[in-house]
Design a protein around this motif. Sequence first.
Motif, PDB file in Angstrom:
ATOM      1  N   LEU A  18       0.496  -0.834  -0.119  1.00  0.00           N
ATOM      2  CA  LEU A  18       0.176   0.153  -0.006  1.00  0.00           C
ATOM      3  C   LEU A  18       0.720   1.255   0.411  1.00  0.00           C
ATOM      4  N   LEU A  19       0.602   2.039  -0.609  1.00  0.00           N
ATOM      5  CA  LEU A  19       1.695   3.766  -1.149  1.00  0.00           C
ATOM      6  C   LEU A  19       1.151   4.541   0.604  1.00  0.00           C
ATOM      7  N   GLU A  20       0.079   4.262   1.108  1.00  0.00           N
ATOM      8  CA  GLU A  20      -0.470   4.885   2.406  1.00  0.00           C
ATOM      9  C   GLU A  20       0.010   3.856   3.506  1.00  0.00           C
ATOM     10  N   GLN A  21      -0.648   4.747   4.545  1.00  0.00           N
ATOM     11  CA  GLN A  21       0.059   3.922   5.844  1.00  0.00           C
ATOM     12  C   GLN A  21      -1.327   3.348   6.376  1.00  0.00           C
ATOM     13  N   LEU A  22      -2.635   4.034   5.815  1.00  0.00           N
ATOM     14  CA  LEU A  22      -3.690   3.881   6.097  1.00  0.00           C
ATOM     15  C   LEU A  22      -4.546   3.631   4.867  1.00  0.00           C
ATOM     16  N   THR A  98      -0.341   0.000   8.763  1.00  0.00           N
ATOM     17  CA  THR A  98       0.460  -0.563   8.906  1.00  0.00           C
ATOM     18  C   THR A  98       1.231  -0.232  10.431  1.00  0.00           C
ATOM     19  N   ASP A  99       1.705  -1.569  10.643  1.00  0.00           N
ATOM     20  CA  ASP A  99       1.855  -1.636  12.185  1.00  0.00           C
ATOM     21  C   ASP A  99       2.425  -0.693  12.896  1.00  0.00           C
ATOM     22  N   HIS A 100       3.649  -0.247  12.100  1.00  0.00           N
ATOM     23  CA  HIS A 100       4.028   1.458  12.221  1.00  0.00           C
ATOM     24  C   HIS A 100       3.198   2.440  12.615  1.00  0.00           C
TER      25      HIS A 100
END
Length: 304
Positions: A18-22, A98-100
């Motif tokens: 995925l390009l976004e974190q969300l 993401t887990d981050h």
Amino acid sequence: MKTVPTYSLYGVNSNEPLLEQLHFESIPERSGVNDWEIKPHRHERFFQVLYVHQGGGRALLDDREYPLGARTVVTVPPRCVHGFRFTPDVDGIVITMTDHYLHTLLAGVPDALPLFERPYHDPFGDPAGSERDDATVLAGALELFRAEMNAVSLWRGAALSALLSLLLVGIARRACGAGATGAQPAGRTARHFQQFQQLVEARFRNHQDLAGYAGTLGISPTQLNRICQQLAGRSALQLIHSRLIVEAQRDLLYSDLDIKQIASTLGFADAAYFARFFAKHVGQTPSAFRQHGRARLPAPQAAR
């Protein structure tokens, strides 16, 4: 060789991140084109929240099946094998991050993070008319998130991020109330425990000794054990072994790797030693666990 597939989003190869974190979408958006079934798979580094607003179905989380009814929340941590079967009238959302990003959102409450290390299923129902409790707060956060998700407005990303933090805190409060853990002390102890969990995820296949983990954290093995006993009720070594066992069980249930191959992927040079290790912790040989576990897995069927 058949193994449980690893995706970024369902049906999207894990080599296409995925390009976004969300990321967020409605449940019908992806499941409708797949005949309302999301087959068992997992994500290497993504955490998901699934919310069924109406309709229903079934959820498979690792080796257990759960009912999905109206106003049910499910959380899926990275590497958890999961699948869903929905009724055609389902409505709800899936939030992927993401887990981050999860750790960033909960940076101010690190003691809540352990609550999201395992899958969670919460049929919290309709809190309408009840006193302002955790279910009411959770329902409110979900409805606000859904409304913002479907809107095009100024500062939408910031609003979604803030609502997502509220949503995660609401889920964590519910998980605590259900007795999954207790409230955990914050501060240095919680940070060390969180860092230890991250190290275990990165190193559990390497069979590093306890001194190596403690040394990376800058504490003694005795301190590390004390922290684990305080926050998890188990020793550090028990937590490391537990992570190995979870991965072994997933491989046994969802892949066609033979016992020797599974032992090798988990860092065991000797398949016989792996079999003894597994039997000691599970009470069954790997072969028996695979046979009995697969027999208990739910067969694909239309949701009611």
